[in-house]
Design an enzyme around this catalytic site. Sequence first.
Site, PDB file in Angstrom:
ATOM      1  N   TYR A   1      11.590  -7.489  10.290  1.00 27.07           N
ATOM      2  CA  TYR A   1       9.994  -8.208  10.861  1.00 27.07           C
ATOM      3  C   TYR A   1      10.264  -9.307  11.917  1.00 27.07           C
ATOM      4  CZ  TYR A   1       8.914  -5.567   7.552  1.00 27.07           C
ATOM      5  OH  TYR A   1       8.397  -4.211   6.181  1.00 27.07           O
TER       6      TYR A   1
ATOM      7  N   ASP B   1       2.628  -4.626   9.625  1.00 26.33           N
ATOM      8  CA  ASP B   1       2.743  -5.979   8.595  1.00 26.33           C
ATOM      9  C   ASP B   1       1.518  -6.904   9.289  1.00 26.33           C
ATOM     10  OD1 ASP B   1       4.961  -7.438   7.348  1.00 26.33           O
ATOM     11  OD2 ASP B   1       4.794  -8.825   9.090  1.00 26.33           O
TER      12      ASP B   1
ATOM     13  N   GLU C   1      -1.221  -4.607   4.989  1.00 29.66           N
ATOM     14  CA  GLU C   1      -0.760  -6.236   4.474  1.00 29.66           C
ATOM     15  C   GLU C   1      -2.778  -6.861   4.688  1.00 29.66           C
ATOM     16  OE1 GLU C   1       2.995  -7.078   3.267  1.00 29.66           O
ATOM     17  OE2 GLU C   1       2.491  -7.717   5.389  1.00 29.66           O
TER      18      GLU C   1
END
EC number: 3.2.1.41
Length: 1256
Positions: free
Chosen positions: A652, A763, A792
């Site tokens: 990430y 994400d 998300e």
Amino acid sequence: MRKTPSHTEKKMVYSIRSLKNGTGSVLIGASLVLLAMATPTISSDESTPTTNEPNNRNTTTLAQPLTDTAADSGKNESDISSPRNANASLEKTEEKPATEPTTSTSPVTTETKAEEPIEDNYFRIHVKKLPEENKDAQGLWTWDDVEKPSENWPNGALSFKDAKKDDYGYYLDVKLKGEQAKKISFLINNTAGKNLTGDKSVEKLVPKMNEAWLDQDYKVFSYEPQPAGTVRVNYYRTDGNYDKKSLWYWGDVKNPSSAQWPDGTDFTATGKYGRYIDIPLNEAAREFGFLLLDESKQGDDVKIRKENYKFTDLKNHSQIFLKDDDESIYTNPYYVHDIRMTGAQHVGTSSIESSFSTLVGAKKEDILKHSNITNHLGNKVTITDVAIDEAGKKVTYSGDFSDTKHPYTVSYNSDQFTTKTSWHLKDETYSYDGKLGADLKEEGKQVDLTLWSPSADKVSVVVYDKNDPDKVVGTVALEKGERGTWKQTLDSTNKLGITDFTGYYYQYQIERQGKTVLALDPYAKSLAAWNSDDAKIDDAHKVAKAAFVDPAKLGPQDLTYGKIHNFKTREDAVIYEAHVRDFTSDPAIAKDLTKPFGTFEAFIEKLDYLKDLGVTHIQLLPVLSYYFVNELKNHERLSDYASSNSNYNWGYDPQNYFSLTGMYSSDPKNPEKRIAEFKNLINEIHKRGMGAILDVVYNHTAKVDIFEDLEPNYYHFMDADGTPRTSFGGGRLGTTHHMTKRLLVDSIKYLVDTYKVDGFRFDMMGDHDAASIEEAYKAARALNPNLIMLGEGWRTYAGDENMPTKAADQDWMKHTDTVAVFSDDIRNNLKSGYPNEGQPAFITGGKRDVNTIFKNLIAQPTNFEADSPGDVIQYIAAHDNLTLFDIIAQSIKKDPSKAENYAEIHRRLRLGNLMVLTAQGTPFIHSGQEYGRTKQFRDPAYKTPVAEDKVPNKSHLLRDKDGNPFDYPYFIHDSYDSSDAVNKFDWTKATDGKAYPENVKSRDYMKGLIALRQSTDAFRLKSLQDIKDRVHLITVPGQNGVEKEDVVIGYQITAPNGDIYAVFVNADEKAREFNLGTAFAHLRNAEVLADENQAGSVGIANPKGLEWTEKGLKLNALTATVLRVSQNGTSHESTAEEKPDSTPSKPEHQDPAPEARPDSTKPDAKVADAENKPSQATADSQAEQPAQEAQASSVKEAVQNESVENSSKKNIPATPDRQAELPNTGIKNENKLLFAGISLLALLGLGFLLKNKKEN
């Protein structure tokens, strides 16, 4: 309410003594009370232990599970909603002792000890540091609303020779011209006539304002500036009551609130403006959010204001001021809206936009009067108009601002800013839709290069050797093209001596305003092997080198889009999240693998496990290039336990959105191999009838410079002053900007077209604008019509400061049916989550609102509106935070090293998995959730708690109910920097039923649940109307013994083909009985598809953990079941036999004696049907469909008249035989005793009445 025996006895004595005629009535009433007690509608075996199982005829012994040390020897992991150092404890500011609450109605104004009181009609100016050392040669020159403006430059200034000093610095008092004084202007000069600070001014916000402060940069404040890296939050209450008032905060702070909610930081220190808290900030902090709490209250009332506060101007303010429950955040201690300019941007050829601290009460004529704009030559530019956006806190100036090459200077009163070129202006002038990147052609003989960088003065391409990426082959200048592009063609004419460019590396060298940088092509298709440890060597190593490749020629040529089994719409998907390295890093399978562990190729070798499990889609954690890793050491197994400084990453921290990481390649040095190997993985997934979803991270980058070097102040969302906004250490990609949005959409299209992937998981999708995600979805679906997207959807959108737009978050779900979001509501209610992670929830013994649980199970979460079940991703575990197994252990405070606790954790885990996989919407599974994956830190040195400075990073220390630490008490949450020892998928636990029977039972249970889900449309309804018509709550709160907040739930679903399914869950630590009444009596004829041990799509011949009673269904503690009644009212043939445990099991517990369970009484057959009225949750559910009513009636009659022989053909025996199989509860004997007592009381009552009648 149940009375205590002593209380009841006292009342009865009083009644007999005081009443005559009433005595009989009391006794008859008592008999009625006892009758009611004898006929409960939902009963509980209160003494049933948590781990009770039915008393089977063949009792076996459960072996204690093997400890992880048998198979493990490795390191550790991390967290998403807090920074990497979230493990650190919350720092407590040294504060003054709290004073007793005062009844004063204004803030405390006690002067600093070293400071003299300010006389009336004077204004004090504090100076942190004088510009020059000789204070006697410096003075304060004043004008505007002062009594005597300074005269005789420069010596007529108030000399600092007469200044006094306090804890802050020097100060001088200036006399004002009267109460009407509003503006004090000043500067600091020296006797040589030099203006040392520039012109300054301060507006009196209120008449009582009598001082201002200059910081070390001579910026003016209405309060004393705090030390760098700190913000002070002042809180003033007019009632003077600060007891249990606290602050819960997060964002760009060093130590976000992390204690048990709602244990915030108390307001204990007293200052000039009430109470305060000093909060240490992260470096370059910009914003933080917080809540004011009153911890004396409960539930949501603990929030003094329900909405989150958010302060976004930490760059300009070090103190903020709050008052009572006022919604505003003030930047002055007088609680007025202070109009200050905070930045300026050149947004168009005829417009400049300035941001302000506030524009409440601002008037157009005042803005015009106090504003001034000059060009780079210092010439004034006429402002033709202004537009005030009070909500957006910005003013747009109109005029001739056609010079796009040079900045303008904008001033408002004493605030002055140089404009930055806004992304708006670049979009208007330079947006480009042509081809970008490096296009390798002619069998490698030619490369066409295009880079977008409109502010560059010069661009060259630096070419590196294919065998040595550090060796420069040559540099070729690019030519300026249209709309901000730079272009060049590389071939044999470039004098590089290269005939085939395949595999060579390159970077762009960009010169801008005298500065040169080396940048990575944002459209690069592959990269050289990357090692972030080398980033500090020089500019050439701070970012990766791109590679010249032709992806179309690499990998399997028959790769095409997948044909996914059991999948047509997004509700059909069963998503399984996995990390490529984790899946094959377990040393236990090292000898089984033919390819290097942790690679795309090794992953292929274990795909059959996932096919057997039954999932439809494999979601891979980020596989695109990420920053913090050394790919050259990807082959080294990290066998020691560690939770930091590991050569491991979740991914990430993206570096490029087109290139794969080399971390999962068998040869990171070969830029073509990773492409071929990943294509092969996708091809093999498709061959097994599954799809591949890529986890993508467009919301932020690893480093701001990755895109700032390409084009400054463009690719990221911007603050009002034109500087890029950051997140997690990198830049927030500004997807509302044309070229940034294009980058995202182009990347998605490339990944679909090149790798034939079947979906994307975004994400922090809430960081994006909805329009960009929608555009990406449409572009991807045009290529692959079966593609799905999820993300998300947390409400985290920051965007460009003061430029709100619709975000791609949970609130967007009512406006779109394209992309789904994760439901934190079901996660938090079933197993707990941020900020209350580890607190008991539904499956861990914490009572929850039954209606809320039901709404979540039917894809109607209570914290956002979903207009389609496919909008909702149903999950209780993901890569973030503790694993499901670990969070259950934490919540119930039971050490899994004990066999009985280990078994209980698995029972609860199976409950959670059943609820997710039978819920409407799209279920999501974290890799290892099926077998009970743990990230326990099992280093022998950490078997017991260690010193604070030795505690593993990102760990929770777990304790039992007595406060004793677990055996190996540290459990890692967010393991993005942990070793393989922590992160590995444990294949022994997942597959070895002899060594780990509970784990394999849980895995098989999930496999059966997936098969059950895929066998019917009942759990995959496609619309809210379908759900409303077909799903009904059985366990209505307030009826039949179900409390408003409880740990049981039961509901029924009618499938489109007419089959009826029912799901019952008992998460209580005792047996619970479910009253079916007449509305659901047809369920008595059901077959059992899931019991406490197994689940599937066919009936279980001898189900365990449940029994029929005369009122309905009774489930053991921590047991769930799924029932089915087929369309024609008869059950499907039961074929699934109860599988014997692979190892001897623990002896079954016998139910306690009847006297130990006074409230566990079985309903009597003589109770009137009036007590079995239908009870359902939805308004329209009082009327069943005619066919269902007829079926229910016939089923009920069949159950009442069914013979033992006939019932034995079903998969649940009739009640008489059932008593032989399940523990004898003693209910019948209790009922006999109760009715004997009732009869006696009734006779006594009649006797008293007759006696009294005769006496009267």
